[in-house]
Design a protein around this motif. Sequence first.
Motif, mmCIF file in Angstrom:
data_model
loop_
_atom_site.group_PDB
_atom_site.id
_atom_site.type_symbol
_atom_site.label_atom_id
_atom_site.label_comp_id
_atom_site.label_asym_id
_atom_site.label_seq_id
_atom_site.Cartn_x
_atom_site.Cartn_y
_atom_site.Cartn_z
ATOM 1 N N TYR A 128 0.906 -1.335 0.076
ATOM 2 C CA TYR A 128 -0.122 -0.058 -0.117
ATOM 3 C C TYR A 128 0.827 1.193 -0.099
ATOM 4 O O TYR A 128 0.384 2.358 -0.445
ATOM 5 C CB TYR A 128 -0.882 -0.023 1.174
ATOM 6 N N LYS A 129 2.044 1.135 0.517
ATOM 7 C CA LYS A 129 2.860 2.532 0.629
ATOM 8 C C LYS A 129 3.288 2.764 -0.719
ATOM 9 O O LYS A 129 3.297 3.856 -1.188
ATOM 10 C CB LYS A 129 3.990 2.152 1.457
ATOM 11 N N VAL A 130 3.921 1.904 -1.638
ATOM 12 C CA VAL A 130 4.440 2.430 -3.005
ATOM 13 C C VAL A 130 2.922 2.732 -3.893
ATOM 14 O O VAL A 130 3.070 3.544 -4.762
ATOM 15 C CB VAL A 130 5.185 1.123 -3.607
ATOM 16 N N MET A 174 0.298 4.069 -2.721
ATOM 17 C CA MET A 174 0.084 5.598 -2.380
ATOM 18 C C MET A 174 1.133 6.518 -3.090
ATOM 19 O O MET A 174 0.680 7.756 -3.434
ATOM 20 C CB MET A 174 -0.118 5.708 -0.909
ATOM 21 N N LEU A 175 2.446 6.043 -2.838
ATOM 22 C CA LEU A 175 3.337 7.026 -3.397
ATOM 23 C C LEU A 175 3.277 7.227 -4.850
ATOM 24 O O LEU A 175 3.179 8.307 -5.281
ATOM 25 C CB LEU A 175 4.761 6.267 -3.058
ATOM 26 N N MET A 213 0.529 6.849 -6.788
ATOM 27 C CA MET A 213 -0.871 7.441 -6.887
ATOM 28 C C MET A 213 -0.692 8.882 -7.014
ATOM 29 O O MET A 213 -1.342 9.591 -7.583
ATOM 30 C CB MET A 213 -2.095 6.849 -5.641
ATOM 31 N N THR A 214 0.159 9.288 -6.013
ATOM 32 C CA THR A 214 0.167 10.758 -5.776
ATOM 33 C C THR A 214 0.717 11.295 -7.084
ATOM 34 O O THR A 214 0.281 12.355 -7.488
ATOM 35 C CB THR A 214 1.198 11.106 -4.747
ATOM 36 N N TYR A 274 13.718 5.491 2.616
ATOM 37 C CA TYR A 274 13.222 6.556 3.145
ATOM 38 C C TYR A 274 11.483 6.427 3.070
ATOM 39 O O TYR A 274 10.991 6.786 3.808
ATOM 40 C CB TYR A 274 13.564 8.076 2.494
ATOM 41 N N PHE A 275 11.358 5.883 2.053
ATOM 42 C CA PHE A 275 9.694 5.854 1.710
ATOM 43 C C PHE A 275 9.206 4.463 2.466
ATOM 44 O O PHE A 275 8.082 3.909 2.071
ATOM 45 C CB PHE A 275 9.223 5.925 0.235
ATOM 46 N N GLU A 276 10.154 3.657 2.952
ATOM 47 C CA GLU A 276 9.838 2.403 3.882
ATOM 48 C C GLU A 276 9.205 1.196 2.745
ATOM 49 O O GLU A 276 8.166 0.717 3.051
ATOM 50 C CB GLU A 276 8.726 2.676 4.964
ATOM 51 N N LEU A 277 9.851 1.282 1.579
ATOM 52 C CA LEU A 277 9.392 0.349 0.493
ATOM 53 C C LEU A 277 9.578 -0.987 0.749
ATOM 54 O O LEU A 277 9.025 -2.059 0.229
ATOM 55 C CB LEU A 277 9.355 0.957 -0.999
ATOM 56 N N PHE A 299 -2.684 3.953 8.375
ATOM 57 C CA PHE A 299 -1.576 4.680 8.650
ATOM 58 C C PHE A 299 -1.372 5.307 10.040
ATOM 59 O O PHE A 299 -0.560 5.655 10.599
ATOM 60 C CB PHE A 299 -1.280 5.613 7.078
ATOM 61 N N LYS A 339 3.936 10.310 7.346
ATOM 62 C CA LYS A 339 4.440 10.735 6.117
ATOM 63 C C LYS A 339 3.309 10.039 5.065
ATOM 64 O O LYS A 339 2.928 10.738 4.121
ATOM 65 C CB LYS A 339 5.533 9.685 5.948
ATOM 66 N N TYR A 340 2.696 8.785 5.494
ATOM 67 C CA TYR A 340 1.640 8.193 4.488
ATOM 68 C C TYR A 340 0.338 8.629 4.909
ATOM 69 O O TYR A 340 -0.477 8.459 4.179
ATOM 70 C CB TYR A 340 1.783 6.767 4.422
ATOM 71 N N LEU A 372 0.460 11.526 2.510
ATOM 72 C CA LEU A 372 0.451 11.428 1.206
ATOM 73 C C LEU A 372 -1.058 10.782 0.728
ATOM 74 O O LEU A 372 -1.470 11.289 -0.464
ATOM 75 C CB LEU A 372 1.439 10.000 0.866
ATOM 76 N N VAL A 417 -3.714 12.054 -2.056
ATOM 77 C CA VAL A 417 -4.163 11.320 -3.057
ATOM 78 C C VAL A 417 -5.873 11.619 -3.279
ATOM 79 O O VAL A 417 -6.289 11.956 -4.193
ATOM 80 C CB VAL A 417 -3.999 9.863 -2.909
#
Lengths: 286, 131
Positions: free
Chosen positions: A76-78, A80-81, A83-84, A144-147, B96, B103-104, B107, B111
């Motif tokens: 879900y993190k990638v 949302m990243l 998706m932005t 950094y983005f915890e991927l 989150f 951070k999330y 984000l 979105v």
Amino acid sequence: MVTIPEYFLLMLLIAFAAGFLGSLVGVGGGIIIVPALTLLFGIPVAVAAGASLIAVIATSSGAGYTAFGKRSPANYKVGMLLMTVLAVGAVLGAVATVLVANSSLKWVVFLVFGIVMLVCALDLYVNRHRDENVEVVNDKVAAYFELPDAYYDQVTKNNISYYPTRVPHGMGVMFTAGILSGMLGIGGGVFNNIAMNSIMKFPLKVSVATSNFMLGLTAVASVGIYLLGGYLYPLIAAPVAVGIMFGSINGRKMMNRIKTSKIRMVFIVVIVVIGIEMILKGMPPL
Amino acid sequence: MMRCDANSAIRCILCYGVIGSLICLITGSILVFAFAGFDFMTVGQFTTGNIAGSNMLTAFFVGSSLQRIATFIVAVGVLVLIFIPISRAAATILMFAQQGNRKYVILTTLVLVILALGFFVIGPMETGHGL
């Protein structure tokens, strides 16, 4: 003349196949639904496109319904990243369409991206026996983005850790894909997988599951145009949505059971078909 | 104090959303056939303004009362489907937030804001239904 019962039965079957394929490789199924509605049933393109967006949402929801809570490989993190940047690109693309309506350069964009897709398909085919990305990559942006994460592969019965890389490159592809999606109305599923699997080196099953999650959100952003424009017909969308949901639920169950290499081969065929379709759209009329 | 589990919330949204939407779509479609006759028209007549041709904006206002109910149920199914991804993203913010991942949260909220912009502002602008 096709009667409504015939339409419902045929569309249920076609949509089932589209949902199955869509959830298996992380695309929305629009490449099957739109031609079926327009060519087989003579439904106007705008109405077919509206039903296709409902199909994309149904694929995403059906696949998520099957997967969630059962060790879904989705990240879900990638999601949302990406998706932005995708959403920002799509909004800019929609604005650009208004500013440069019917630009004569559209054919160049179709042609270039069609060729890029075929090159990606070739790259995937050449590296089709590549192992899923188990090597540790110390990527500071990904950290950094915890991927970096892990997922449970039901075929090999193993937890597979992955360490993605080239995050800015993947975001760049998604931003461009967003602009193109807004300008040309092309689907984002293929680009999601190219960015995550080919560029950022996420395992294919993670890319597909995350792409399914992202597709629903992307479609919602566009569906307002069709809803408020009066192009969304509930009785046209109904068999499409029902067929797609059952198809995507079964496709997702299948994805968990078959080897990544087989999913990759199906994905390569889908990319080649879409790539050729884009090149043909880019060709000047004879 | 009882704590809401975001993972369960997402699971419930997907489960009840998909099942609820399917029930509405299937029931509504069957009722349309039952009330309007089994082979009452061809697909070509779908988009020509009669009861089966009602779009999402007019589905609630045309036809006899029984037909209206049937089309209304199908339209509700489509609306439920549309709101599944939005609710899922909103629940993801909650997930989150519970993890303390600011951070999330930012984000994901961004979105949702961009999507709302696309749905409520840019969409209506392009179709002449501006707010």
